[in-house]
Enzyme design. Structure first.
Site, short mmCIF file in Angstrom:
data_model
loop_
_atom_site.label_atom_id
_atom_site.label_comp_id
_atom_site.label_asym_id
_atom_site.label_seq_id
_atom_site.Cartn_x
_atom_site.Cartn_y
_atom_site.Cartn_z
CG HIS A 188 -2.02 -1.17 1.09
ND1 HIS A 188 -2.89 -1.02 0.13
CD2 HIS A 188 -2.30 -2.24 1.79
CE1 HIS A 188 -3.69 -2.11 0.25
NE2 HIS A 188 -3.35 -2.84 1.18
CD GLU A 429 -7.63 -12.30 -22.53
OE1 GLU A 429 -6.83 -11.74 -21.68
OE2 GLU A 429 -8.71 -12.44 -22.23
CG ASP A 453 -3.55 -13.54 -19.92
OD1 ASP A 453 -2.65 -14.25 -19.36
OD2 ASP A 453 -4.72 -13.26 -19.34
CB CYS A 500 -6.90 -3.03 -23.26
SG CYS A 500 -7.51 -5.03 -23.24
#
Length: 549
Positions: A188, A429, A453, A500
């Site tokens: 974080h 993909e 992928d 993308c």
């Protein structure tokens, strides 16, 4: 001059005094108590105070780093109220007759060790969170001040590690950079550093003593280096680079509002990838033309139950309304592989990347799929939503999807529920989808190439395995040829094709994608203006001619 190498979280140059930040050193002693019930009352009082403190931190973080990054403090509140955690504390206090501080410390250590031993990266990160809440409770029980305030002078903060509560309490105007000895790129603190857009390093083996504290330091976020007590030559060179980077950022801001068109008139769409609606502010700030990938699986991953139709509808509707007529491409559920969700109760697989994931789950659990499709079609009446289906390998899968879609539309119509007519596309993909993209193009409205992928499956390299990094070539000719083939087959069928995946933001390939005729690039919001600059400065015809020479 001392030079230390770490892992870069965020690029940029920071120059300033180094401040070694150390947590309050406290030893928790085991003390026998006469009245365990009174000790439990102390614990309950400390817990209530801790939850209240976290609420204040959440509000502060919302203003400074946005709701998405502030959500960790809501998680910490929930962890403080976790039955297992509280039952462990109570059991230690009552069965051993000991003080609350010892019970909290022991529980924190036990739970942290349990999380650290888990296989899942996300769950391992929770070890730091449970330590954080335990430290907070012990501080309150001891009457200590938990404020992580800084000195007046802006500084490079160096620490063993930093908990989210420590970073958010710091005055952001006084933080030039974060450098930690431990911590991961997925922590974080790393996420907060990226949001704050300041240079940051993790995994940096430097000493936390007077050899560093108070010295002048330079953090080079581009290559993960920190210079302690730099020589004059290094300091001058880094000051020059910092000035140049600041000028570049100013110039990029002048590109807001400009059309994405090359010198010779070729247009391309620049869209943003997001994980949830809390990211919409970054989309607007960076002047994205739309959303090219809304990862709807995060709606599922952030819950402990299957999201209802209404819960999903509200989220999709808000995205559509906020984008005000700009395209919002929402990917249907993409659970599986490295994204596991406990309540789905998936069977353990030897190779989950090749297992039941994404569209395979949707087609084998149609009721989950139909719930999401109903929400998506309803929301499409409120804006320009498009639906994208992941992990397609055959025409048969697309036709199965179409049949389910028709059932959903018929059901909505029968109930008199309004719905729109969204574009429907698929992700390319898998090599299978790329090779038969000419056939798939006849069935859908658009393609979006998921290069993460596609690269993994084409090269037969697990993208989660860092040991294979030397073998992984994202620019491999096979990957680029597949992308070229997919774009050509899309255009022959009269549909558009975008990218993308991570390669979409690879500035070394932007001109190549323009030459291929890629219609859209969808990237992280912060990558949009740098890509726009390249597009505006490119003459595609000249680039193609240069390649032939």
């Amino acid at each position: 001059m001392q030079i230390y190498q770490g892992k870069s979280v965020f690029s940029g140059i920071a120059i300033g005094k180094i401040r070694v930040y150390k947590k309050n050193e406290r030893q928790v002693k085991r003390v026998k108590v006469e009245n365990p019930d009174a000790e439990m009352a102390r614990f309950e009082e400390a817990k209530a105070k801790g939850i209240a403190q976290l609420g204040v931190l959440y509000e502060k973080a919302c203003k400074e780093v946005g709701e998405a990054n502030a959500a960790i403090f809501e998680v910490h509140q929930m962890m403080m109220e976790d039955d297992g955690y509280n039952e462990s504390v109570e059991n230690i206090i009552k069965s051993q007759g000991v003080n609350a501080e010892y019970a909290v410390a022991t529980t924190g250590d036990n739970f942290a060790q349990m999380f650290s031993a888990m296989d899942d990266d996300y769950m391992r990160e929770r070890a730091a969170d449970v330590k954080d809440i335990s430290e907070r409770l012990i501080s309150i029980l001891n009457g200590d001040d938990t404020d992580a305030s800084l000195n007046d002078e802006p500084a490079i903060i160096v620490a063993d590690d930093l908990a989210p509560s420590e970073t958010v309490q710091m005055d952001k105007d006084k933080v030039l950079s974060f450098v930690t000895v431990h911590g991961s790129l997925n922590s974080h603190t790393a996420i907060l550093a990226r949001t704050m857009a300041i240079p940051a390093l993790v995994g940096t083996p430097l000493p936390l003593d007077e050899s560093v504290d108070g010295k002048l330091g330079i953090v080079d976020g581009s290559d993960g280096t920190i210079y302690v007590d730099p020589d004059e030559e290094t300091l001058a060179a880094m000051q020059k680079r910092r000035t140049e980077e600041e000028e570049k950022k100013k110039l990029l801001l002048t590109l807001k509002g400009k059309e994405n068109i090359t010198l010779d008139g070729q247009k391309i769409l620049l869209y943003a990838n997001i994980g949830n609606i809390k990211d919409l502010a970054a989309v607007m700030q960076n002047d994205a033309g739309g959303i090219g990938l809304f990862r709807s699986e995060f709606i599922y991953l952030e819950q402990d139950h299957y999201p209802t139709e209404e819960e999903q509808f509200r989220i999709y509707k808000q995205a559509a309304e906020t984008m005000a007529g700009k395209r919002v491409i929402i990917r249907t559920l993409d659970i599986g592989a490295d994204k596991q969700c406990d309540y789905f109760e998936m069977e353990k697989e030897e190779n989950p990347a090749l297992g039941c994931r994404a569209i395979r789950i949707c087609l084998t659990r149609p009721e989950i799929f139909k719930t999401q499709l109903r929400a998506l079609f309803r929301a499409s009446a409120y804006g320009k939503i498009a639906i994208m289906y992941p992990m397609i390998t055959s025409v048969g899968e697309v036709r199965q999807i179409k049949a389910i879609v028709e059932e959903v539309k018929a059901s909505l119509a029968e109930q008199g529920i309004e719905y729109g007519n969204p574009e429907q596309g698929i992700m390319i993909e898998t090599p299978a989808a790329a090779i038969i993209s000419d056939e798939l193009a006849k069935e859908v409205d658009f393609f979006s190439i998921g290069t993460n992928d596609l690269s993994q499956y084409t090269l037969a390299i697990d993208r989660q395995n860092t040991k294979l990094d030397p073998f992984f070539d994202p620019h491999h000719p096979a990957i680029l040829r597949m992308i070229q083939m997919v774009v050509e087959n899309a255009h022959k069928a009269g549909i558009w094709a975008g990218i993308c995946g991570e390669l979409g933001a690879d500035q070394e390939l932007t001109k190549e994608f323009l030459a291929m005729g890629v219609d859209e690039l969808s990237v992280s919001p912060g990558s949009i203006l740098p890509l726009r600059k390249i597009i505006l400065e490119t003459n595609v015809a000249e680039y193609k001619a240069g390649k032939k020479c």
